[in-house]
Write an enzyme that holds these catalytic residues in place. Structure first.
Site, PDB file in Angstrom:
ATOM      1  N   THR A 295      -7.399   4.782   7.649  1.00  0.00           N
ATOM      2  CA  THR A 295      -6.106   4.622   8.814  1.00  0.00           C
ATOM      3  C   THR A 295      -5.542   5.772   8.926  1.00  0.00           C
ATOM      4  O   THR A 295      -5.022   6.053  10.103  1.00  0.00           O
ATOM      5  CB  THR A 295      -5.287   3.347   8.071  1.00  0.00           C
ATOM      6  OG1 THR A 295      -6.018   2.155   7.818  1.00  0.00           O
ATOM      7  CG2 THR A 295      -4.427   2.835   9.332  1.00  0.00           C
ATOM      8  N   HIS A 470     -10.944   2.488  12.447  1.00  0.00           N
ATOM      9  CA  HIS A 470     -12.401   2.747  11.848  1.00  0.00           C
ATOM     10  C   HIS A 470     -13.323   1.782  11.756  1.00  0.00           C
ATOM     11  O   HIS A 470     -12.758   0.597  12.057  1.00  0.00           O
ATOM     12  CB  HIS A 470     -11.970   3.556  10.567  1.00  0.00           C
ATOM     13  CG  HIS A 470     -11.107   2.692   9.890  1.00  0.00           C
ATOM     14  ND1 HIS A 470     -11.645   2.040   8.918  1.00  0.00           N
ATOM     15  CD2 HIS A 470      -9.888   3.127   9.274  1.00  0.00           C
ATOM     16  CE1 HIS A 470     -10.836   1.226   8.171  1.00  0.00           C
ATOM     17  NE2 HIS A 470      -9.545   1.838   8.678  1.00  0.00           N
TER      18      HIS A 470
END
Ligand code: GP9
Ligand code: MN
Length: 624
Positions: A295, A470
């Site tokens: 992140t 992601h």
């Protein structure tokens, strides 16, 4: 009882063989190392050997009393290193690096995930150590005390090094430039072994520390030339269209693009997003470019238009650098800047890094009311997160730039039954089955948030940017993913699965799907241009997604490249239309460009080069 003694030297050989074989078994059972031919299998098999011989060989210099203790201690420490890698791999599908090891504050927070990761049977990972302990300390002391002569030591180490060079030679044949192109840790572990890899990582770490000390601004000239050559003109129809508007950036945890417009058991997974993209700019060929920093890497890329590092998280390793991030630029232009995330403020070192990025305020765990009823998995549920954040939003000065980071859709994708509004997918893989439930939940949370923005009069004067940070489903789950998607998950498909949604909603603009190949690196210049801020002269590696100039090229952090027609990953060039391997020459022109870009970005971060660039970028100027 008479025990037959083993020949001299047997102690080292036993310690080596035990750990060697264990390492190979761990490779085969705990890591997903893809082997394509026999040479690779042989490399994998022999790669721990020379390292172990050398480490254990040090005992030959010790006196007889200390030898056993040394062998036991080093064998134990190496087993711990290997086991730490196994645990890390279970979670991140990646190998440990030193910077990650120091992220202990993150490891503490793994909480519920940690229970899922450690099993009782993990004690087996230390079997060889217990065997060694028994042989050394037990009644059956089979070893002859032995003090090696100079000559014997020489032969021993020559042999160990010869095995090492043989290993390297084979690896270099299989994978040229192995050590110079270390984007891919799997390649390294596969070719030089888990232990040498760890040693190599120590070398990289020292190199990166030295780089900062040695850097002066001169490298910037060359980097600027590269960046200027790649600059793309903004689209004049959209330049400045969002001037003065609030910016709400929403990081959607683990949201991959394949769920958009897709169903599970006949039900839409993201009904709200599917609607929302119709009235927004939706980029369906947009890739995440994160590395080990997950992140935090996505935050870094999106706000700096720099690549993250190939090892560790920039948020940890280089939080003291000088940056010129979007929040700082906007703060200098009168925006109020805040980040909102209901997790410990130290996670990913955010509290420190946010200062360097130019945030005025970080609403972290302590700003939210979190209790058993409103949390699940990693913490506060997304619906409650948005609800509580809304109070902060309505009270803050405008225009504001706010980044909100969702959390519920995080591995292991836990969700209480009341919050589940679709049935799970039905495969043998619990992670994949549950993923759809939490994605569906986050979709609902965003829907309610957007409704609230309307109720509170913020919708019409805010640009909303939603992006997936992601992947959520790692390669450990290829089987179930293959079932779901109805294709075999090859390296080609895996690379394509790195697509995450990017949705830009601009009030008053009609929706459009844009299929240009792009990545998180492009968000910063795109946003600045929408706000009417010129980016020419900025040190940024992305380009404006609305630019009318040709683009269609993006680089992932592991060195994979995606263009309009080709995809390059794991050393193979593929045709995008068929997914079949293509002649390497088709990908060749992009390889050099990709490598240069990644290297320059690394240089900037490792050398802290932006400290030499103060005041140079136009967008950073304070107009006041
Ligand atoms: C933690 C959250 C999740 O604060 O951002 O982190 P991740 O594991 O996805 O990097
Ligand atoms: Mn994440």
């Amino acid at each position: 009882m008479y025990i037959k003694k083993w020949p001299k030297g047997a102690m080292i050989i036993t310690a080596t063989i035990l750990l060697w074989l264990k390492t190979y078994i761990v490779y085969k059972t705990s890591f997903d190392i893809k082997i394509e031919n026999w040479t690779q299998e042989i490399i994998l098999f022999i790669n721990p050997l020379s390292f172990l011989l050398i480490v254990f060989g040090i005992s030959l210099f010790l006196n007889v009393k200390k030898q056993k203790r040394y062998l036991l201690t080093s064998s134990f420490l190496l087993s711990v290193t290997l086991f730490a890698n196994v645990l890390f791999y279970r979670f991140f599908n990646d190998y440990l690096t030193i910077p990650v090891l120091f992220q202990t504050s993150n490891l503490n927070d793994l909480g519920s995930s940690f229970h899922e990761l450690v099993k009782f049977s993990d004690a087996f990972y230390f079997t060889d150590f217990f065997v060694l302990l028994f042989l050394f300390k037990g009644k059956a002391n089979v070893f002859t005390n032995f003090q090696a002569s100079k000559q014997e030591r020489k032969i021993y180490f020559l042999l160990a090094c010869a095995i090492g060079f043989f290993n390297l030679g084979l690896a270099e044949m299989e994978r040229p430039q192995l050590l110079t192109r270390t984007f891919d840790r799997e390649m390294l572990v596969k070719n030089i072994g888990a232990f040498n890899y760890q040693l190599y990582d120590v070398f990289l770490q020292s190199k990166s520390s030295a780089q900062r000390a040695m850097a002066d601004g001169s490298e910037l000239v060359e980097i600027n030339n590269y960046i200027n050559a790649n600059y793309q003109q903004p689209n004049q129809d959209l330049f400045g269209i969002a001037k003065g508007k609030n910016i709400i950036l929403i990081s959607m945890e683990s949201m991959q693009n394949f769920v958009i417009n897709e169903t599970v058991n006949g039900q839409e997974i993201t009904p709200f997003l599917n609607q929302f993209i119709k009235e927004s700019y939706y980029f369906d060929n947009f890739y995440h470019q994160t590395g080990q920093g997950k992140t935090s890497d996505s935050e870094f890329i999106i706000e700096n238009s720099l690549y993250p590092l190939s090892r560790g998280a920039v948020f940890f390793t280089h939080s003291g650098n000088k940056y010129s991030a979007t929040p700082e630029i906007l703060h200098n232009r009168g925006y109020y800047t805040a980040s909102m995330h209901a997790n410990n403020k130290t996670f990913w070192n955010r509290d420190i890094m946010y200062d360097s990025l130019g945030y005025e305020r970080f609403y972290s765990l302590e700003d939210y009311q979190v209790n058993d009823t409103n949390s699940v998995g990693w913490g506060l549920k997304d619906v409650d997160f948005f609800d509580q954040s809304m109070r902060h939003l309505t009270e803050m000065p405008q225009p504001f730039y706010v980044k909100m980071i969702t959390l519920t859709n995080h591995f292991p994708f836990e969700l209480d039954e009341q919050s589940q509004s679709i049935a799970p997918y039905n495969s043998e893989d619990k992670t994949v089955n549950n993923y759809f439930l939490t994605v569906r939940y986050t979709d609902e949370a965003i829907k309610r948030f957007v409704q609230q923005l309307k109720v509170n009069g913020l919708y019409e004067n805010s640009i909303i940017i939603l992006y997936g940070d992601h992947y959520g489903i790692s390669e450990n789950h290829n089987k179930a993913m293959g079932e779901f998607l109805g294709v075999e998950i090859t390296p080609f498909e895996s690379a394509q699965l790195q697509r995450v949604p990017l949705i830009i909603h601009i009030p008053g603009q009609t929706g459009k799907t844009i299929s240009t190949v792009s990545g998180q690196i492009d968000v910063k210049p795109t946003l600045l241009h929408l706000l009417g801020i010129e980016t020419k002269g900025n040190i940024e590696f992305g380009t404006d997604l609305f630019s009318k100039e040709d683009k269609d090229f993006t680089v992932l952090r592991d060195g994979s490249i995606i263009t309009k027609d080709y995809l390059y990953t794991k050393d193979t060039c593929y045709r995008k239309d068929t997914g079949e391997p293509a002649e390497r020459i088709n990908c060749e022109p992009y390889l050099e460009k990709a490598k240069t870009g990644l290297n320059y970005s690394d240089k900037i971060i490792n050398g802290d080069l932006l400290r030499f660039n103060q005041g140079a970028s136009q967008s950073n100027l304070n107009p006041k």
